[in-house]
Enzyme design. Structure first.
Site, mmCIF file in Angstrom:
data_model
loop_
_atom_site.group_PDB
_atom_site.id
_atom_site.type_symbol
_atom_site.label_atom_id
_atom_site.label_comp_id
_atom_site.label_asym_id
_atom_site.label_seq_id
_atom_site.Cartn_x
_atom_site.Cartn_y
_atom_site.Cartn_z
ATOM 1 N N HIS A 54 0.117 -1.459 8.025
ATOM 2 C CA HIS A 54 0.432 -1.555 6.593
ATOM 3 C C HIS A 54 1.810 -2.164 6.305
ATOM 4 C CE1 HIS A 54 -0.403 -0.578 2.424
ATOM 5 N NE2 HIS A 54 0.725 0.110 2.314
ATOM 6 N N SER A 74 2.557 -3.200 -1.021
ATOM 7 C CA SER A 74 1.785 -1.995 -1.318
ATOM 8 C C SER A 74 1.827 -1.682 -2.818
ATOM 9 C CB SER A 74 2.306 -0.838 -0.453
ATOM 10 O OG SER A 74 1.389 0.222 -0.422
ATOM 11 N N ASP A 89 -4.541 -2.380 9.166
ATOM 12 C CA ASP A 89 -4.141 -1.532 8.032
ATOM 13 C C ASP A 89 -5.226 -0.513 7.687
ATOM 14 O OD1 ASP A 89 -3.126 -0.482 5.664
ATOM 15 O OD2 ASP A 89 -2.501 -2.427 4.876
#
Length: 255
Positions: free
Chosen positions: A235, A82, A207
């Site tokens: 995610h 991320s 996601d």
């Protein structure tokens, strides 16, 4: 008080660095560390402002990079999840002698959506920014729920994330705010052609923060890179499908 980032180093083999995402800390990698320890020398860091590095701060990707450079191994495989994927990509672009291979996990060169680019809607990011000033604890918990949403094991995923994050000191609000600004403003798309090392991009099919369309767009921008999509994950694929995740890393590292 130490001015150094908190690093946890263990295992035997090639150097591999693990970077967590926004609001999290290095404890999120524990399942992965247990599986990869026999194969790699693992370097798990708490980024500035998070976990055991909560007393530190960095306002930009380069400020984070400068703190990482103090103890990071050279010629390592860098795995960034991320926001950590943005940091790892920045390292690969500007400090390439540290990065032999680059792996991004549920990451994007530009997290904020715009007309012809899928991503997080700007109003979602600004809502998180507003909530931060009121109660950053609740904001981080909401973000965890958002990260797991869509995964068949969402409830367990959130439980695992919470256990990891709350096992270490709370993040500092200043760094949380700086991280949200990076997610809202950073755009590395034009710099991607300058990446020279082997690259693997990992995504969760479900996601909601990094839509799977981003994977297709980056296939055109990074034709030499590899990609893999975890079908059951949102995610945080390394939490939802840890065995498969580690298999992908081992396979890529062996090439």
């Amino acid at each position: 008080m130490s001015t150094d980032l908190h690093w946890q180093t263990q295992g035997q083999g090639p150097d591999l660095v693990l970077l967590h995402g926004w609001g999290m800390n290095g404890a999120v990698w524990q399942q992965v560390v247990e599986r990869l320890e026999p194969h790699f020398r693992l370097h798990v860091v708490d980024l500035p402002g998070y976990g055991h590095s909560a007393h530190l701060h960095a306002a930009s990707l380069e400020e984070i990079a400068q703190q990482l450079l103090e103890h990071a191994p050279k010629q390592a495989i860098w795995v960034g999840w991320s926001l950590g994927g943005l940091v790892a990509t920045h390292m690969a672009l500007h400090h390439a002698d540290y990065v032999s291979k680059l792996v991004t996990v549920a990451s994007s060169p530009k997290f904020a959506a715009e007309a012809r680019w899928r991503g997080i809607q700007p109003q979602v990011l600004s809502a998180f920014t507003e909530q931060l000033s009121e109660d950053f604890h609740i904001t981080v918990e909401r973000f965890m729920a958002l990260q797991a949403m869509g995964s068949p094991s969402a409830r367990q995923d959130v439980k695992n994330l919470k256990q990891a994050v709350f096992s270490r000191p709370q993040p500092n609000p200043q760094s949380l705010l700086a991280g949200l600004q990076m997610l809202a403003e950073v755009d590395l798309r034009d710099h991607l052609p300058h990446l020279t090392m082997p690259m693997l991009r990992l995504y969760g099919r479900l996601d909601g923060l990094v839509p799977i369309k981003v994977a297709q767009d980056l296939e055109k921008a990074l034709p030499a890179s590899e990609q893999f999509i975890f079908t059951q994950s949102s995610h945080a694929p390394f939490i939802t499908e840890p065995e498969s995740f580690c298999h992908q890393l081992l396979s890529f590292a062996g090439k």
